[in-house]
Design a protein around this motif. Sequence first.
Motif, PDB file in Angstrom:
ATOM      1  N   LEU A  26       0.840  -1.186   0.000  1.00 13.76           N
ATOM      2  CA  LEU A  26       0.000   0.000   0.000  1.00 13.76           C
ATOM      3  C   LEU A  26       0.880   1.243   0.000  1.00 13.76           C
ATOM      4  N   ASP A  27       0.619   2.149  -0.932  1.00  9.35           N
ATOM      5  CA  ASP A  27       1.340   3.413  -0.935  1.00  9.35           C
ATOM      6  C   ASP A  27       1.035   4.186   0.347  1.00  9.35           C
ATOM      7  N   SER A  28       1.969   4.991   0.788  1.00  7.68           N
ATOM      8  CA  SER A  28       1.780   5.756   2.014  1.00  7.68           C
ATOM      9  C   SER A  28       0.808   6.916   1.789  1.00  7.68           C
ATOM     10  N   ILE A  29       0.166   7.337   2.869  1.00  6.61           N
ATOM     11  CA  ILE A  29      -0.707   8.511   2.876  1.00  6.61           C
ATOM     12  C   ILE A  29      -0.124   9.483   3.896  1.00  6.61           C
ATOM     13  N   ALA A  30       0.158  10.693   3.477  1.00  5.30           N
ATOM     14  CA  ALA A  30       0.773  11.677   4.366  1.00  5.30           C
ATOM     15  C   ALA A  30      -0.131  11.942   5.565  1.00  5.30           C
ATOM     16  N   ASN A  31       0.473  12.022   6.756  1.00  4.48           N
ATOM     17  CA  ASN A  31      -0.289  12.259   7.969  1.00  4.48           C
ATOM     18  C   ASN A  31      -1.075  13.556   7.894  1.00  4.48           C
ATOM     19  N   SER A  86     -16.377   7.899  11.266  1.00  2.00           N
ATOM     20  CA  SER A  86     -17.360   8.654  12.044  1.00  2.00           C
ATOM     21  C   SER A  86     -16.764   9.005  13.400  1.00  2.00           C
ATOM     22  N   PRO A  87     -16.577  10.294  13.699  1.00  2.00           N
ATOM     23  CA  PRO A  87     -16.113  10.692  15.030  1.00  2.00           C
ATOM     24  C   PRO A  87     -17.283  10.769  16.003  1.00  2.00           C
ATOM     25  N   THR A  88     -17.010  10.589  17.285  1.00  2.00           N
ATOM     26  CA  THR A  88     -18.040  10.819  18.285  1.00  2.00           C
ATOM     27  C   THR A  88     -18.332  12.307  18.383  1.00  2.00           C
ATOM     28  N   ASN A  89     -19.480  12.643  18.948  1.00  2.00           N
ATOM     29  CA  ASN A  89     -19.860  14.052  19.048  1.00  2.00           C
ATOM     30  C   ASN A  89     -18.823  14.849  19.827  1.00  2.00           C
ATOM     31  N   ASN A  90     -18.506  16.015  19.296  1.00  2.00           N
ATOM     32  CA  ASN A  90     -17.615  17.003  19.918  1.00  2.00           C
ATOM     33  C   ASN A  90     -16.150  16.566  19.969  1.00  2.00           C
ATOM     34  N   TYR A  91     -15.804  15.482  19.271  1.00  2.00           N
ATOM     35  CA  TYR A  91     -14.395  15.066  19.231  1.00  2.00           C
ATOM     36  C   TYR A  91     -13.677  15.814  18.113  1.00  2.00           C
ATOM     37  N   THR A  92     -12.517  16.380  18.445  1.00  2.00           N
ATOM     38  CA  THR A  92     -11.640  16.992  17.448  1.00  2.00           C
ATOM     39  C   THR A  92     -10.220  16.518  17.700  1.00  2.00           C
ATOM     40  N   GLY A  93      -9.365  16.685  16.707  1.00  2.00           N
ATOM     41  CA  GLY A  93      -7.970  16.256  16.848  1.00  2.00           C
ATOM     42  C   GLY A  93      -7.595  15.247  15.789  1.00  2.00           C
ATOM     43  N   VAL A  94      -6.654  14.373  16.129  1.00  2.00           N
ATOM     44  CA  VAL A  94      -6.092  13.421  15.176  1.00  2.00           C
ATOM     45  C   VAL A  94      -6.253  12.002  15.700  1.00  2.00           C
ATOM     46  N   PHE A  95      -6.625  11.083  14.809  1.00  2.00           N
ATOM     47  CA  PHE A  95      -6.612   9.661  15.145  1.00  2.00           C
ATOM     48  C   PHE A  95      -5.924   8.889  14.021  1.00  2.00           C
ATOM     49  N   ILE A  96      -5.554   7.655  14.304  1.00  2.00           N
ATOM     50  CA  ILE A  96      -4.805   6.831  13.348  1.00  2.00           C
ATOM     51  C   ILE A  96      -5.707   5.730  12.792  1.00  2.00           C
ATOM     52  N   VAL A  97      -5.682   5.571  11.475  1.00  3.37           N
ATOM     53  CA  VAL A  97      -6.388   4.487  10.792  1.00  3.37           C
ATOM     54  C   VAL A  97      -5.372   3.422  10.403  1.00  3.37           C
ATOM     55  N   ASN A  98      -5.693   2.153  10.687  1.00  6.67           N
ATOM     56  CA  ASN A  98      -4.841   1.020  10.329  1.00  6.67           C
ATOM     57  C   ASN A  98      -5.548   0.173   9.280  1.00  6.67           C
ATOM     58  N   ASN A 106      -0.805 -13.047   1.044  1.00  6.10           N
ATOM     59  CA  ASN A 106       0.055 -12.056   1.687  1.00  6.10           C
ATOM     60  C   ASN A 106      -0.726 -10.782   1.985  1.00  6.10           C
ATOM     61  N   THR A 107      -0.261 -10.062   3.012  1.00  7.11           N
ATOM     62  CA  THR A 107      -0.989  -8.890   3.494  1.00  7.11           C
ATOM     63  C   THR A 107      -0.137  -7.635   3.389  1.00  7.11           C
ATOM     64  N   ALA A 108      -0.773  -6.554   2.968  1.00  8.44           N
ATOM     65  CA  ALA A 108      -0.149  -5.230   2.956  1.00  8.44           C
ATOM     66  C   ALA A 108      -0.700  -4.431   4.130  1.00  8.44           C
ATOM     67  N   TYR A 109       0.163  -3.620   4.735  1.00  6.34           N
ATOM     68  CA  TYR A 109      -0.212  -2.856   5.925  1.00  6.34           C
ATOM     69  C   TYR A 109      -0.003  -1.365   5.680  1.00  6.34           C
ATOM     70  N   LEU A 110      -0.905  -0.563   6.247  1.00  4.69           N
ATOM     71  CA  LEU A 110      -0.788   0.889   6.127  1.00  4.69           C
ATOM     72  C   LEU A 110      -1.423   1.550   7.340  1.00  4.69           C
ATOM     73  N   SER A 111      -0.737   2.540   7.896  1.00  2.22           N
ATOM     74  CA  SER A 111      -1.290   3.379   8.961  1.00  2.22           C
ATOM     75  C   SER A 111      -1.140   4.840   8.563  1.00  2.22           C
ATOM     76  N   TYR A 112      -2.175   5.636   8.847  1.00  3.70           N
ATOM     77  CA  TYR A 112      -2.115   7.055   8.521  1.00  3.70           C
ATOM     78  C   TYR A 112      -3.006   7.837   9.483  1.00  3.70           C
ATOM     79  N   GLU A 113      -2.708   9.120   9.629  1.00  2.00           N
ATOM     80  CA  GLU A 113      -3.466   9.990  10.515  1.00  2.00           C
ATOM     81  C   GLU A 113      -4.606  10.668   9.751  1.00  2.00           C
TER      82      GLU A 113
END
Length: 205
Positions: A26-31, A86-98, A106-113
């Motif tokens: 998987l190509d990277s996704i910039a944070n 989907s964020p919970t109500n009133n949540y702001t900021g950054v989270f990570i998707v895996n 075989n499996t490809a792995y990717l994490s991004y903000e």
Amino acid sequence: LFHKLLKAQILSTLITISTINDAPWLDSIANSSLSITEDTVTQNAPANISIYYWDVEDGKTFANISVTTNSTDATCVNNSEAIECSPTNNYTGVFIVNINADDGTNTAYLSYEVLVNAVNDQPYWDTITNQTVAITEDTLNQNITIGYQQYFRDIEDDKNPTLSIVSDNETNVDCGMNSLDIECNTTGNLTGSFILTINGTDSGY
């Protein structure tokens, strides 16, 4: 096979190259290059995960995909290759998707903000019980100190409104704001009661 001119024996051999299953990637996704909005469900981040998936044998087609996040305040799922978050109500900021995507072997792995952008929530008033505040007939610059700001509720800037007088129902009373106090002038031998309408405005965030 014998070659007369070279007086040499020539040997021909058939070599078969067996295929192997190349690992996908998987190509990277910039944070924080992907963002969604506070208080809104089912937002794409990204709209099509397959554009980031590569496999020598199967091109852009993966067999299976799983999606998780590192936060209890945001959930993401795969829906026809769109990663819907989907964020919970009133949540702001950054989270990570895996992302785990495989070709069946075989499996490809990717994490991004993903950034959750804030919105300005609507403020509201708590119920203010009826209160008796006495001022004096024919007297100027009398403060009415009820602490209205404590009843003003705002997710971003709680109990910190900009107050303004919208109206009062008595022509012989003139009220205005003096910091967080209401200052009233009474004229014309007024006695009894009057009603104030107060507006509370938030700071924008």
